[in-house]
Design a protein around this motif. Structure first.
Motif, PDB file in Angstrom:
ATOM      1  N   GLU A  73       0.993  -1.151   0.141  1.00 19.40           N
ATOM      2  CA  GLU A  73      -0.082   0.002  -0.159  1.00 19.40           C
ATOM      3  C   GLU A  73       0.778   1.243   0.046  1.00 19.40           C
ATOM      4  OE1 GLU A  73      -3.028   2.330  -0.750  1.00 19.40           O
ATOM      5  OE2 GLU A  73      -3.021   0.090  -0.799  1.00 19.40           O
ATOM      6  N   ARG A  76       2.281   1.655  -3.414  1.00 22.84           N
ATOM      7  CA  ARG A  76       1.339   2.169  -4.280  1.00 22.84           C
ATOM      8  C   ARG A  76       1.007   3.648  -4.123  1.00 22.84           C
ATOM      9  NH1 ARG A  76      -4.135  -0.913  -3.575  1.00 22.84           N
ATOM     10  NH2 ARG A  76      -4.862   0.233  -5.236  1.00 22.84           N
ATOM     11  N   ARG A  77       0.979   4.114  -2.995  1.00 26.64           N
ATOM     12  CA  ARG A  77       0.922   5.595  -2.623  1.00 26.64           C
ATOM     13  C   ARG A  77       2.126   6.210  -3.261  1.00 26.64           C
ATOM     14  NH1 ARG A  77      -0.650   3.927   2.182  1.00 26.64           N
ATOM     15  NH2 ARG A  77       1.226   4.388   3.102  1.00 26.64           N
ATOM     16  N   ARG A  80       1.738   6.651  -6.956  1.00 28.46           N
ATOM     17  CA  ARG A  80       0.585   7.385  -7.500  1.00 28.46           C
ATOM     18  C   ARG A  80       1.009   8.770  -7.564  1.00 28.46           C
ATOM     19  NH1 ARG A  80      -2.804   5.060  -3.474  1.00 28.46           N
ATOM     20  NH2 ARG A  80      -3.695   3.038  -4.243  1.00 28.46           N
ATOM     21  N   ASP A  85       2.393   3.514 -13.582  1.00 29.03           N
ATOM     22  CA  ASP A  85       1.552   2.336 -13.434  1.00 29.03           C
ATOM     23  C   ASP A  85       1.682   1.000 -12.693  1.00 29.03           C
ATOM     24  OD1 ASP A  85       0.071   3.599 -15.809  1.00 29.03           O
ATOM     25  OD2 ASP A  85       1.928   2.941 -17.258  1.00 29.03           O
ATOM     26  N   ARG A  86       3.061   1.008 -12.351  1.00 31.31           N
ATOM     27  CA  ARG A  86       3.616   0.120 -11.396  1.00 31.31           C
ATOM     28  C   ARG A  86       4.791   0.459 -10.530  1.00 31.31           C
ATOM     29  NH1 ARG A  86       1.736  -1.868 -16.275  1.00 31.31           N
ATOM     30  NH2 ARG A  86       0.525  -3.707 -16.146  1.00 31.31           N
ATOM     31  N   ASP A 107       1.433  -3.507  -9.249  1.00 25.81           N
ATOM     32  CA  ASP A 107       0.467  -2.879  -9.827  1.00 25.81           C
ATOM     33  C   ASP A 107      -0.275  -1.922  -9.007  1.00 25.81           C
ATOM     34  OD1 ASP A 107      -1.564  -1.766 -11.568  1.00 25.81           O
ATOM     35  OD2 ASP A 107      -2.630  -3.710 -11.701  1.00 25.81           O
ATOM     36  N   VAL A 108      -0.096  -0.487  -9.271  1.00 30.35           N
ATOM     37  CA  VAL A 108      -0.536   0.471  -8.655  1.00 30.35           C
ATOM     38  C   VAL A 108      -1.993   0.511  -8.506  1.00 30.35           C
ATOM     39  CG1 VAL A 108      -0.806   3.149  -8.586  1.00 30.35           C
ATOM     40  CG2 VAL A 108       1.581   2.156  -9.108  1.00 30.35           C
ATOM     41  N   ARG A 109      -2.837   0.471  -9.526  1.00 27.78           N
ATOM     42  CA  ARG A 109      -4.150   0.534  -9.659  1.00 27.78           C
ATOM     43  C   ARG A 109      -4.893  -0.922  -8.797  1.00 27.78           C
ATOM     44  NH1 ARG A 109      -4.023   0.736 -15.011  1.00 27.78           N
ATOM     45  NH2 ARG A 109      -3.172   2.721 -15.590  1.00 27.78           N
ATOM     46  N   GLY A 110      -4.210  -2.040  -8.872  1.00 26.40           N
ATOM     47  CA  GLY A 110      -4.679  -3.118  -8.435  1.00 26.40           C
ATOM     48  C   GLY A 110      -4.061  -3.483  -7.064  1.00 26.40           C
TER      49      GLY A 110
END
Length: 161
Positions: A73, A76-77, A80, A85-86, A107-110
């Motif tokens: 998490e 991912r932040r 972003r 994308d990754r 994967d940033v989105r998933g």
């Protein structure tokens, strides 16, 4: 004349679909043990290997506070913040004269960990570790590379003649 029509219809120089551009954010490597190579910045050779694929944009990102390598998490932040994308997370460990480098793509989105690769380097020296990290960088971006050109003998037009 019929042969010419077939060649034109099939498209002698037909191009293959291009792969989409991919944006990767790379976090600095985290040592899980004592760092035997304090002068080595692991992210630089990793990013060097990643830049071998033309449709991949590689960006270094340093989140505040720093992310733990197991915290997807947080990674991912961080991804972003640079519209990636990754995110590529690197974990390194040393035991005696052996270094383990493990690279994961998130994967940033998933939020899924798409891929994990690792290399073991025996006989610790900076050149060997840098080469292993460069190799890992190339492996990580390989799935995003544009497709290779089809050899002429596999093209449909050659068999239409």
């Amino acid at each position: 004349m019929a042969t010419m029509m077939v060649l034109t219809a099939i498209g002698c120089g037909a191009s293959r679909p291009a792969t989409a551009d991919v944006r990767l954010a790379v976090l600095e490597a985290a040592w899980q043990t004592r760092d035997p190579l304090p002068a080595l910045t692991a992210r630089a050779p990793l990013m060097e290997g990643m830049r071998t694929v033309p449709n991949v944009t590689v960006t270094a990102v340093d989140p505040e506070p720093a992310c733990d390598t197991g915290d997807a998490e947080c990674a991912r932040r961080a991804g972003r913040t640079v519209a990636a994308d990754r995110v590529v997370v690197t974990s390194m460990a040393a035991l005696g004269e052996t270094v383990l480098a493990r690279v994961s793509v998130i994967d940033v989105r998933g939020g899924t960990r798409e891929e994990t690769r690792q290399r073991v380097v025996r006989g610790v020296n900076e050149a060997r570790v840098r080469a292993a990290l460069r190799d890992l960088g190339e492996l990580v971006v390989a799935p995003f590379a544009p497709p290779l050109a089809t050899p002429w003998y596999e093209e449909a037009w050659i068999w239409a003649i």
